[in-house]
Motif scaffolding. Structure first.
Motif, short mmCIF file in Angstrom:
data_model
loop_
_atom_site.label_atom_id
_atom_site.label_comp_id
_atom_site.label_asym_id
_atom_site.label_seq_id
_atom_site.Cartn_x
_atom_site.Cartn_y
_atom_site.Cartn_z
N TRP C 20 0.84 -1.21 0.00
CA TRP C 20 0.00 0.00 0.00
C TRP C 20 0.86 1.25 0.00
O TRP C 20 0.45 2.28 -0.55
CB TRP C 20 -0.99 -0.03 1.15
CG TRP C 20 -1.91 -1.21 1.03
CD1 TRP C 20 -2.09 -2.19 1.95
CD2 TRP C 20 -2.73 -1.54 -0.10
NE1 TRP C 20 -2.97 -3.14 1.46
CE2 TRP C 20 -3.38 -2.77 0.20
CE3 TRP C 20 -2.98 -0.96 -1.34
CZ2 TRP C 20 -4.25 -3.38 -0.68
CZ3 TRP C 20 -3.84 -1.57 -2.22
CH2 TRP C 20 -4.47 -2.78 -1.88
N GLY C 21 2.05 1.17 0.59
CA GLY C 21 2.98 2.31 0.52
C GLY C 21 3.34 2.62 -0.92
O GLY C 21 3.41 3.78 -1.32
N SER C 22 3.53 1.58 -1.74
CA SER C 22 3.86 1.79 -3.15
C SER C 22 2.69 2.43 -3.90
O SER C 22 2.85 3.43 -4.59
CB SER C 22 4.20 0.46 -3.83
OG SER C 22 5.33 -0.09 -3.24
N TYR C 23 1.51 1.82 -3.72
CA TYR C 23 0.36 2.30 -4.49
C TYR C 23 -0.08 3.69 -4.04
O TYR C 23 -0.46 4.52 -4.87
CB TYR C 23 -0.79 1.30 -4.41
CG TYR C 23 -0.56 0.12 -5.32
CD1 TYR C 23 -0.96 0.17 -6.65
CD2 TYR C 23 0.10 -1.02 -4.88
CE1 TYR C 23 -0.72 -0.89 -7.50
CE2 TYR C 23 0.36 -2.08 -5.71
CZ TYR C 23 -0.06 -2.01 -7.02
OH TYR C 23 0.19 -3.06 -7.86
N ALA C 24 0.02 3.95 -2.73
CA ALA C 24 -0.40 5.26 -2.23
C ALA C 24 0.50 6.36 -2.80
O ALA C 24 0.02 7.39 -3.27
CB ALA C 24 -0.35 5.27 -0.70
N VAL C 25 1.81 6.12 -2.78
CA VAL C 25 2.72 7.15 -3.28
C VAL C 25 2.52 7.34 -4.78
O VAL C 25 2.54 8.48 -5.29
CB VAL C 25 4.17 6.80 -2.93
CG1 VAL C 25 5.13 7.71 -3.68
CG2 VAL C 25 4.38 6.95 -1.44
N ALA C 26 2.28 6.26 -5.50
CA ALA C 26 2.04 6.39 -6.94
C ALA C 26 0.79 7.22 -7.19
O ALA C 26 0.79 8.12 -8.04
CB ALA C 26 1.90 5.00 -7.57
N LEU C 27 -0.25 6.97 -6.40
CA LEU C 27 -1.49 7.71 -6.57
C LEU C 27 -1.28 9.19 -6.24
O LEU C 27 -1.71 10.08 -6.99
CB LEU C 27 -2.58 7.11 -5.66
CG LEU C 27 -3.96 7.74 -5.82
CD1 LEU C 27 -4.54 7.39 -7.17
CD2 LEU C 27 -4.89 7.29 -4.71
N ILE C 28 -0.59 9.45 -5.12
CA ILE C 28 -0.34 10.84 -4.73
C ILE C 28 0.47 11.55 -5.83
O ILE C 28 0.16 12.67 -6.23
CB ILE C 28 0.42 10.89 -3.38
CG1 ILE C 28 -0.48 10.41 -2.25
CG2 ILE C 28 0.91 12.31 -3.10
CD1 ILE C 28 0.26 10.15 -0.95
N ALA C 29 1.48 10.86 -6.34
CA ALA C 29 2.33 11.47 -7.37
C ALA C 29 1.51 11.84 -8.59
O ALA C 29 1.64 12.93 -9.14
CB ALA C 29 3.46 10.51 -7.73
N VAL C 30 0.63 10.92 -9.00
CA VAL C 30 -0.18 11.17 -10.19
C VAL C 30 -1.13 12.35 -9.93
O VAL C 30 -1.25 13.26 -10.76
CB VAL C 30 -0.95 9.89 -10.57
CG1 VAL C 30 -2.07 10.21 -11.52
CG2 VAL C 30 0.00 8.88 -11.19
N VAL C 31 -1.78 12.35 -8.76
CA VAL C 31 -2.73 13.43 -8.44
C VAL C 31 -2.00 14.77 -8.40
O VAL C 31 -2.46 15.77 -8.98
CB VAL C 31 -3.44 13.13 -7.10
CG1 VAL C 31 -4.20 14.35 -6.61
CG2 VAL C 31 -4.39 11.96 -7.27
N VAL C 32 -0.84 14.81 -7.75
CA VAL C 32 -0.09 16.06 -7.64
C VAL C 32 0.36 16.53 -9.02
O VAL C 32 0.25 17.72 -9.36
CB VAL C 32 1.12 15.88 -6.69
CG1 VAL C 32 2.07 17.06 -6.80
CG2 VAL C 32 0.65 15.72 -5.26
N GLU C 33 0.84 15.59 -9.85
CA GLU C 33 1.31 16.01 -11.18
C GLU C 33 0.15 16.59 -12.00
O GLU C 33 0.30 17.62 -12.64
CB GLU C 33 1.96 14.84 -11.93
CG GLU C 33 2.70 15.35 -13.16
CD GLU C 33 3.16 14.26 -14.11
OE1 GLU C 33 2.66 13.13 -14.02
OE2 GLU C 33 4.01 14.57 -14.95
N VAL C 34 -1.01 15.91 -11.94
CA VAL C 34 -2.16 16.41 -12.70
C VAL C 34 -2.54 17.80 -12.20
O VAL C 34 -2.78 18.72 -12.99
CB VAL C 34 -3.33 15.42 -12.59
CG1 VAL C 34 -4.61 16.04 -13.11
CG2 VAL C 34 -3.02 14.16 -13.37
#
Lengths: 224, 249, 57
Positions: C20-34
């Motif tokens: 979940w640490g991997s998926y959460a950071v990936a999701l945050i990164a995508v949201v922040v980039e968008v």
């Protein structure tokens, strides 16, 4: 003036200029010596450990020293307008850049090769390893100068150019570091340094072919 | 005819509305594929007999690692086209790709590290792939730093292009030398993708997620390239007409 | 369905933190980039001179 004559004349001129500013040449050399001498103070004086880290330490220090020297490659010629003359000269710019790199290596790379055995003795390296260290530096430091010339050309006249050039150039130095330090390591452990040295030679051949051309392109872009 | 279309859309003012029309499609594709990929990854793919459930990180690790390398090549390609043919739009594309590529590299490193902790017992292992990814991140940062420190956009484009081309020639050399260095020093032997029992569903999950990240990258790069076009061409007539028509969306 | 309960799903066989640490950071990164890229686009659009005031060349 023919291309070969121009090449020779430019090397001679750059060497002459460097001789007039001997302090600059010495600074790089002393930086190299100091960085290598710092490690035993940080790691501890056990000869066993020192022998093991010696190739990596000397090579990393050589990388940093040649990177620091890059600032001098084009900057003075850029400041006094000589570089613009070179761009307009009838001889191919890549050749002239090559001459500058050769002269630059003679004053900033060759001293590192010559002083390296003294530093290796501080680390209790064997005679054979010392020989390979010199040989690997002799093949590897010209590659550093060639790759570095591209970075120096691209960052010419930019604010914070010195730090920027390290950011651009250090990642590209990694293969040279791996095979340079690897050659010495292999010699020290007796597995033979031949393969490492031939790969370093291959890097030298490839970068000799491409780097002057890329650096010349970089200079044209920076001087536009 | 295809050639004609290419040149037509190579101008920023014709590409801008086209990109605007494409963005929703790529966004939808990214969302849909991610939903399918995550479903396969979490509900269809079996438990790995060696690595338990921890291996499910590969559904985000491997796609981001692939995208990070692929985007660097695409970036260098557009930068080279921009340098060779002096087309403004290709250079803007290269500039727009860099941050997304760096983000993918960061994600590959982050997930690789989180995978490594339970498998190797350390957050960071100097594994050949992780090390190559780290160097790739440095290359992306160098490209962005060089472009950021040059004020004249045309010089930034051309200087960045030379750096990207030198970088893309170096990437295979770096990868190969890191691999050599790693085997020489008896690196970690467990690999995230080299499980002998890789089930077909696992592979499918990875491929679908990779497609999702690909579509996402295209969508976000298109938005960024539209922003760059506006920033650079703000004083042209077509941007004024665009604002006048209110058709900017 | 291969998961027997939600808690089993979130535990990930003891590797929950890592997965979940991997998926959460990936999701945050995508949201922040968008979010960042959309803000940049909106700013660029707003900064472009309006047709009424901008015709001074």
């Amino acid at each position: 003036m023919g291309s070969v004559d121009a090449f020779k004349a430019l090397v001679r001129r750059d060497l002459l200029l460097a001789m007039r500013r001997r302090a600059d040449v010495l600074t790089t050399l002393i930086f190299f010596v100091i960085v290598v001498s710092l490690f035993p103070l940080g790691v501890g004086p056990e000869l066993e450990t020192l022998r093991e880290i010696a190739p990596g330490v000397v090579w990393v220090a050589a990388l940093l020293a040649s990177m620091l020297a890059l600032g001098r490659l084009f900057s003075s010629d850029y400041a006094d307008g000589t570089l613009e003359q070179m761009v307009l000269a009838p001889q191919p710019l890549g050749l002239l850049v090559g001459a500058k790199i050769v002269a630059h290596w003679l004053v900033s790379g060759l001293p590192l090769v010559l002083i390296a055995p003294v530093l290796g003795i501080q680390y209790d390296m064997s005679w054979e390893a010392l020989g390979i260290l010199m040989l690997s530096l002799a093949i590897g430091t010209p590659v550093l100068g060639l790759i570095g010339a591209v970075g120096a050309a691209l960052t010419l006249g930019l604010r914070g150019g010195g730090v920027l050039v390290s950011l651009l150039v250090l990642p590209l130095y990694i293969p040279v570091l791996i095979f340079g330090a690897g050659a010495v390591d292999a010699a020290a452990t007796g597995t033979g340094a031949g393969a490492h040295l031939s790969l370093l030679g291959a890097f030298l051949a490839v970068s000799l072919f491409f780097a002057p051309w890329a650096a010349a392109l970089g200079l044209r872009i920076s001087l536009e | 005819m295809a050639k004609l279309n290419w040149f037509y859309f190579a101008a920023p003012n014709t590409f801008y509305p086209l990109a605007g029309k494409m963005i929703p499609w790529f966004t939808a594709a990214a969302l849909g594929l991610a939903a399918i990929g995550l479903y396969i990854g979490f509900f269809v793919a079996p438990t790995d007999f060696q690595q338990g459930e921890g291996y499910r990180i590969i559904f985000v690790h491997v796609p981001t690692a692939w995208m990070s390398m692929f985007l660097y090549v695409v970036m260098a390609f557009w930068a080279a086209i921009g340098l060779a043919f002096n087309t403004r739009l290709s250079s803007m594309m290269a500039q727009a790709i860099a941050p997304t590529g760096a983000l993918m590299t960061f994600l590959a490193l982050w997930t690789g590290s989180l995978w490594g902790k339970p498998m190797w017992g350390a957050w960071w292992v100097w594994d050949a792939r992780l090390t190559s990814e780290l160097i790739l991140l440095f290359l992306y940062i160098g490209f962005m730093a060089l472009q950021a420190s040059i004020d004249d956009p045309r010089r930034a484009d051309r200087a960045g292009a030379v750096l990207a081309i030198v970088g893309v020639i170096n990437v295979p050399i770096i990868y190969f030398s890191v691999q050599w260095w790693n085997t020489l020093h008896q690196g970690a032997s467990v690999s995230i993708t080299r499980s002998p029992s890789m089930a077909t569903t696992m592979l499918w999950g990875m491929l679908v997620m990779a497609l999702a990240f690909w579509m996402y990258s295209i969508a976000v790069v298109l938005v960024r390239v539209r922003a760059i076009i506006l920033e650079r061409e703000r004083n042209t007539d077509w941007v004024r007409d665009l604002k006048a028509r209110g058709a900017a969306k | 369905m291969k998961w027997e309960s939600a808690s089993q799903f979130f535990a990930m066989g003891g590797h929950g933190l890592y997965v979940w640490g991997s998926y959460a950071v990936a999701l945050i990164a995508v949201v922040v980039e968008v979010a960042l890229v959309r803000t940049r686009f909106r700013r660029a659009l707003a900064a472009a001179p309006a047709p009424e005031t901008g015709r001074d060349d």
